[in-house]
Design a protein around this motif. Structure first.
Motif, PDB file in Angstrom:
ATOM      1  N   LYS A  83      -6.709  13.595  -1.891  1.00 50.33           N
ATOM      2  CA  LYS A  83      -5.848  12.482  -2.315  1.00 50.33           C
ATOM      3  C   LYS A  83      -4.781  12.149  -1.287  1.00 50.33           C
ATOM      4  N   VAL A  84      -4.660  12.996  -0.278  1.00 48.07           N
ATOM      5  CA  VAL A  84      -3.715  12.712   0.794  1.00 48.07           C
ATOM      6  C   VAL A  84      -4.168  11.479   1.618  1.00 48.07           C
ATOM      7  N   PHE A  85      -5.481  11.201   1.596  1.00 50.81           N
ATOM      8  CA  PHE A  85      -5.972  10.015   2.340  1.00 50.81           C
ATOM      9  C   PHE A  85      -5.427   8.704   1.775  1.00 50.81           C
ATOM     10  N   PRO A  86      -5.644   8.422   0.484  1.00 54.12           N
ATOM     11  CA  PRO A  86      -5.033   7.199  -0.041  1.00 54.12           C
ATOM     12  C   PRO A  86      -3.519   7.202   0.123  1.00 54.12           C
ATOM     13  N   ALA A  87      -2.875   8.384   0.043  1.00 56.66           N
ATOM     14  CA  ALA A  87      -1.424   8.447   0.201  1.00 56.66           C
ATOM     15  C   ALA A  87      -1.012   7.997   1.605  1.00 56.66           C
ATOM     16  N   ILE A  88      -1.763   8.442   2.619  1.00 57.75           N
ATOM     17  CA  ILE A  88      -1.437   8.035   3.995  1.00 57.75           C
ATOM     18  C   ILE A  88      -1.711   6.540   4.176  1.00 57.75           C
ATOM     19  N   MET A  89      -2.760   6.042   3.533  1.00 60.12           N
ATOM     20  CA  MET A  89      -3.025   4.598   3.604  1.00 60.12           C
ATOM     21  C   MET A  89      -1.840   3.803   3.059  1.00 60.12           C
ATOM     22  N   ILE A  90      -1.299   4.251   1.942  1.00 62.71           N
ATOM     23  CA  ILE A  90      -0.137   3.574   1.353  1.00 62.71           C
ATOM     24  C   ILE A  90       1.050   3.638   2.308  1.00 62.71           C
ATOM     25  N   ILE A  91       1.268   4.823   2.895  1.00 63.65           N
ATOM     26  CA  ILE A  91       2.395   4.980   3.818  1.00 63.65           C
ATOM     27  C   ILE A  91       2.280   3.999   4.980  1.00 63.65           C
ATOM     28  N   ILE A  92       1.081   3.867   5.538  1.00 64.25           N
ATOM     29  CA  ILE A  92       0.893   2.953   6.664  1.00 64.25           C
ATOM     30  C   ILE A  92       1.182   1.515   6.236  1.00 64.25           C
ATOM     31  N   LEU A  93       0.622   1.129   5.108  1.00 72.26           N
ATOM     32  CA  LEU A  93       0.803  -0.254   4.635  1.00 72.26           C
ATOM     33  C   LEU A  93       2.283  -0.562   4.373  1.00 72.26           C
ATOM     34  N   VAL A  94       2.988   0.405   3.805  1.00 71.85           N
ATOM     35  CA  VAL A  94       4.397   0.176   3.458  1.00 71.85           C
ATOM     36  C   VAL A  94       5.291   0.205   4.705  1.00 71.85           C
ATOM     37  N   THR A  95       5.081   1.205   5.589  1.00 71.73           N
ATOM     38  CA  THR A  95       5.960   1.307   6.752  1.00 71.73           C
ATOM     39  C   THR A  95       5.685   0.191   7.771  1.00 71.73           C
ATOM     40  N   ASN A  96       4.445  -0.321   7.791  1.00 74.95           N
ATOM     41  CA  ASN A  96       4.159  -1.482   8.640  1.00 74.95           C
ATOM     42  C   ASN A  96       5.118  -2.630   8.345  1.00 74.95           C
ATOM     43  N   GLU A  97       5.430  -2.829   7.083  1.00 74.30           N
ATOM     44  CA  GLU A  97       6.313  -3.931   6.685  1.00 74.30           C
ATOM     45  C   GLU A  97       7.692  -3.778   7.316  1.00 74.30           C
ATOM     46  N   TYR A  98       8.116  -2.519   7.496  1.00 75.38           N
ATOM     47  CA  TYR A  98       9.421  -2.293   8.113  1.00 75.38           C
ATOM     48  C   TYR A  98       9.334  -2.409   9.622  1.00 75.38           C
ATOM     49  N   SER A  99       8.274  -1.829  10.224  1.00 80.82           N
ATOM     50  CA  SER A  99       8.233  -1.866  11.687  1.00 80.82           C
ATOM     51  C   SER A  99       7.955  -3.284  12.202  1.00 80.82           C
ATOM     52  N   TYR A 100       7.198  -4.085  11.444  1.00 74.39           N
ATOM     53  CA  TYR A 100       6.984  -5.480  11.860  1.00 74.39           C
ATOM     54  C   TYR A 100       8.074  -6.410  11.333  1.00 74.39           C
ATOM     55  N   LYS A 101       8.980  -5.875  10.495  1.00 72.39           N
ATOM     56  CA  LYS A 101      10.020  -6.668   9.824  1.00 72.39           C
ATOM     57  C   LYS A 101       9.437  -7.706   8.866  1.00 72.39           C
ATOM     58  N   THR A 102       8.172  -7.553   8.515  1.00 76.47           N
ATOM     59  CA  THR A 102       7.543  -8.557   7.657  1.00 76.47           C
ATOM     60  C   THR A 102       8.054  -8.483   6.222  1.00 76.47           C
ATOM     61  N   ILE A 103       8.710  -7.368   5.868  1.00 77.57           N
ATOM     62  CA  ILE A 103       9.276  -7.294   4.525  1.00 77.57           C
ATOM     63  C   ILE A 103      10.349  -8.364   4.361  1.00 77.57           C
ATOM     64  N   ARG A 104      11.142  -8.574   5.423  1.00 82.74           N
ATOM     65  CA  ARG A 104      12.125  -9.667   5.438  1.00 82.74           C
ATOM     66  C   ARG A 104      11.430 -11.010   5.330  1.00 82.74           C
ATOM     67  N   GLN A 105      10.440 -11.174   6.195  1.00 84.36           N
ATOM     68  CA  GLN A 105       9.780 -12.472   6.290  1.00 84.36           C
ATOM     69  C   GLN A 105       9.161 -12.881   4.959  1.00 84.36           C
ATOM     70  N   GLN A 106       8.616 -11.908   4.238  1.00 78.58           N
ATOM     71  CA  GLN A 106       7.969 -12.256   2.966  1.00 78.58           C
ATOM     72  C   GLN A 106       8.973 -12.778   1.951  1.00 78.58           C
ATOM     73  N   VAL A 107      10.186 -12.210   1.978  1.00 79.49           N
ATOM     74  CA  VAL A 107      11.222 -12.714   1.076  1.00 79.49           C
ATOM     75  C   VAL A 107      11.691 -14.087   1.554  1.00 79.49           C
ATOM     76  N   ILE A 108      11.819 -14.235   2.888  1.00 77.52           N
ATOM     77  CA  ILE A 108      12.191 -15.544   3.431  1.00 77.52           C
ATOM     78  C   ILE A 108      11.150 -16.592   3.023  1.00 77.52           C
ATOM     79  N   THR A 109       9.882 -16.206   3.091  1.00 74.09           N
ATOM     80  CA  THR A 109       8.813 -17.142   2.745  1.00 74.09           C
ATOM     81  C   THR A 109       8.822 -17.468   1.249  1.00 74.09           C
ATOM     82  N   GLY A 110       9.373 -16.569   0.437  1.00 75.69           N
ATOM     83  CA  GLY A 110       9.512 -16.940  -0.965  1.00 75.69           C
ATOM     84  C   GLY A 110       9.117 -15.896  -1.984  1.00 75.69           C
TER      85      GLY A 110
END
Lengths: 296, 267
Positions: B78-105
């Motif tokens: 179950k550590v595999f899906p957990a790492i997948m989630i970590i990558i997907l979530v931390t990508n939003e911070y490293s690309y700053k796309t978490i900001r952009q998604q809120v800016i987009t609406g």
């Protein structure tokens, strides 16, 4: 119609007050410039009205109602640098935008054609040049035909050609009656593009109103005369003239009231001074602005 | 909700690292599940060579025991899906796309629900894959097939789904706090394999069973085997409702903390 009303909006970062009790009202159809040096609170202000930065106090209202979810779909915005998923193509990136804004994917073709990126739509974002990235950001903001567009330093880091392209694009968009809020530290940009302006300094509003009223160009002249000491004395005692700067007997002067070169020449003539150099300064607005910021 | 899931799927489907992790998970799971019976029987065979009694050969794959056996083993991955989630979530911070998604609406609630829907979808898919493997193995290894025996104990698949969902929620929380992928994976592994076992060991009595990952792991306990029965050991062969409540409680807690972080912080 009032598009945006900002009421006593404030943001503290620890001891620093980035935005201090800001009050703004923006009318439909205006191109509203937020002007101020770096660190004056422009991006923080935009961040708050876009919900990415939490205000410390105060409030704002879009479109005179409080239904955030509907409102946000009527706003397109670019803050700081263009932000996209680098490994996704322009098309895929904009598909995410469409899902967020609940609009059809069909609109992607239209906006990519406006910014002239349609031919590159299948390339990943990371292969784009900075100018192309910025244009894609504008395309993203244009999706779904928003009623308001927000641009934060849209020409930052671009080469002169890129700057011209982006400015023309903004003017083109503005002609369609979309309300634009533009933050910039470039006076020249605000003056060329905006109808209204608000000047910020250290988070406080210095002045706001129509660009024509506030950034009216006071004439500034460079003068060299045969008797510099006398001119210096005359300026010191003059009600109409003020000294902007003096360097190696080259005086940079400004009329406090509307004036032109004829009056200055007459003034020198009346005081028996002969000018060896009399020139209207082209960059006068910039120094006027700096003056305003410094002495406010 | 479906709209939010679609947003996450566009991001996930086009990100190669996530595909690799997913493929490795499917392959590793297949190898373990298909190979484990032979492996155990070889060991038993070797170990039992000099014993006075012959040890019975094990069948892990017959219905309905297959569900418990396979979901227990899958728990180790179950550590595999957990790492997948970590990558997907931390990508939003490293690309700053978490900001952009809120800016987009996207609202902050939607931001959270999008990831949660992906977590849930992952848990469903992971359980489905185990289900498919189990179904195939069961068909091949059960002498008399009856519908009743096939679905008996298949609730272990639901428990596995909850186990993956709860564990991934923990990973999501770490990723939201830490914001960097490598660091977040490190924290997860450190907690899961070093810190929590040590704390559990130090705690008196059975208090260790109330620690987050251990209580999630307790959902599906080690299966009983003929071998164990010989030694008189009885393991829990059912899913206890208290374990389910614990896992659900922790899942709720993790997600509540994430939600509060999303609501409060500057992005």
């Amino acid at each position: 119609m009032e598009i945006l009303k900002i009421n006593q909006l404030t943001k503290h970062y620890g001891k620093l007050t980035a935005v201090d009790k800001l009050n703004v009202s923006i009318e439909k159809g205006s191109i509203y410039g937020i002007l101020g040096p770096n660190g004056s609170g422009k991006t923080t202000t935009l961040g708050m009205i876009l919900d990415i930065t939490r205000p410390s106090s105060g409030s704002f209202t879009w479109f005179s109602n409080s239904d955030q979810n509907v409102n946000r779909q009527k706003i397109g915005a670019i803050i700081e640098t263009p932000i996209f998923y680098p490994y996704l193509s322009a098309q895929k990136n904009l598909e995410i935008f469409c899902q967020i804004k609940r609009i059809e994917f069909a609109d992607i073709e239209r906006v990519l054609k406006i910014v002239e990126l349609y031919d590159r739509r299948k390339d990943t974002f990371k292969t784009y040049s900075l100018g192309m990235k910025q244009r894609l950001a504008i395309a993203g903001a244009l999706l779904g035909e928003p009623e308001v567009l927000i641009f934060d330093e849209p020409t930052n880091g671009l080469d002169p050609q890129g700057i011209a392209e982006i400015r023309n694009l903004i003017i083109k968009i503005a002609k369609q009656g979309i309300t634009i809020i533009l933050a910039s530290h470039l006076l020249d940009e605000v003056q060329k593009v905006c109808s209204h302006v608000l000047i910020l300094k250290k988070g406080k509003m210095l002045i706001s109103g129509k660009v024509d009223d506030i950034l009216r160009e006071p004439d500034i002249f460079e003068v060299k005369v045969d008797k510099p000491e006398k001119l210096q004395e005359l300026i010191a005692n003059s009600e109409e003239l003020s000294l902007v700067q003096e360097h190696k007997n080259l005086f940079v002067v400004q009329f406090k009231t509307d004036s032109n070169g004829v009056e200055l020449n007459q003034f020198l003539f009346d005081n028996k001074l002969v000018a060896s150099h009399l020139q209207k300064q082209e960059k006068s607005l910039e120094s006027y602005f700096l003056n305003l910021i410094e002495h406010a | 909700m479906l709209r939010l899931l679609k947003i996450e799927l566009i991001k996930a489907f086009n990100f190669k690292a996530l595909w690799y992790l997913f493929l490795i998970y499917i392959l590793a799971l297949g190898l373990i599940l298909f190979g484990v019976e032979t492996f155990i029987n070889d060991i038993i065979g070797d170990g039992g060579r000099n014993l006075p009694i012959t040890l019975p050969k094990m069948s892990l794959y017959s219905f309905p025991l297959v569900w418990h056996n396979l979901t227990y083993l899958s728990g180790f991955l179950k550590v595999f899906p957990a790492i997948m989630i970590i990558i997907l979530v931390t990508n939003e911070y490293s690309y700053k796309t978490i900001r952009q998604q809120v800016i987009t609406g996207l609202s902050r609630n939607e931001l959270f629900l999008a990831k949660l829907s992906f977590l849930f979808a992952t848990a469903v898919v992971m359980a489905l894959i185990v289900g498919i493997y189990g179904f195939i193995l069961g068909l091949l290894h059960t002498e008399t097939l009856e519908f009743k025996t096939i679905i008996e104990k298949s609730q272990f698949l639901l428990a596995y789904m909850l186990e993956v969902f709860a564990y991934s929620s923990f990973a999501y929380l770490i990723a939201t706090i830490v914001k960097r992928s490598g660091f977040a994976v490190g924290v997860l592994l450190l907690w899961a394999y070093i810190a929590e076992p040590i704390i559990a060991y130090k705690l008196p009595d059975d208090f260790g069973d109330y620690l987050p990952l251990r209580s999630i792991g307790n959902l599906i306990q080690i299966p009983n085997s003929q071998l164990m029965k010989i030694f008189g050991i009885e393991f829990q062969e059912y899913i206890a409702s208290t374990d389910v409540m614990m896992a659900l409680g922790y899942t709720l807690l993790f997600n509540l903390i994430i939600w509060i972080i999303y609501r409060r912080s500057d992005l």
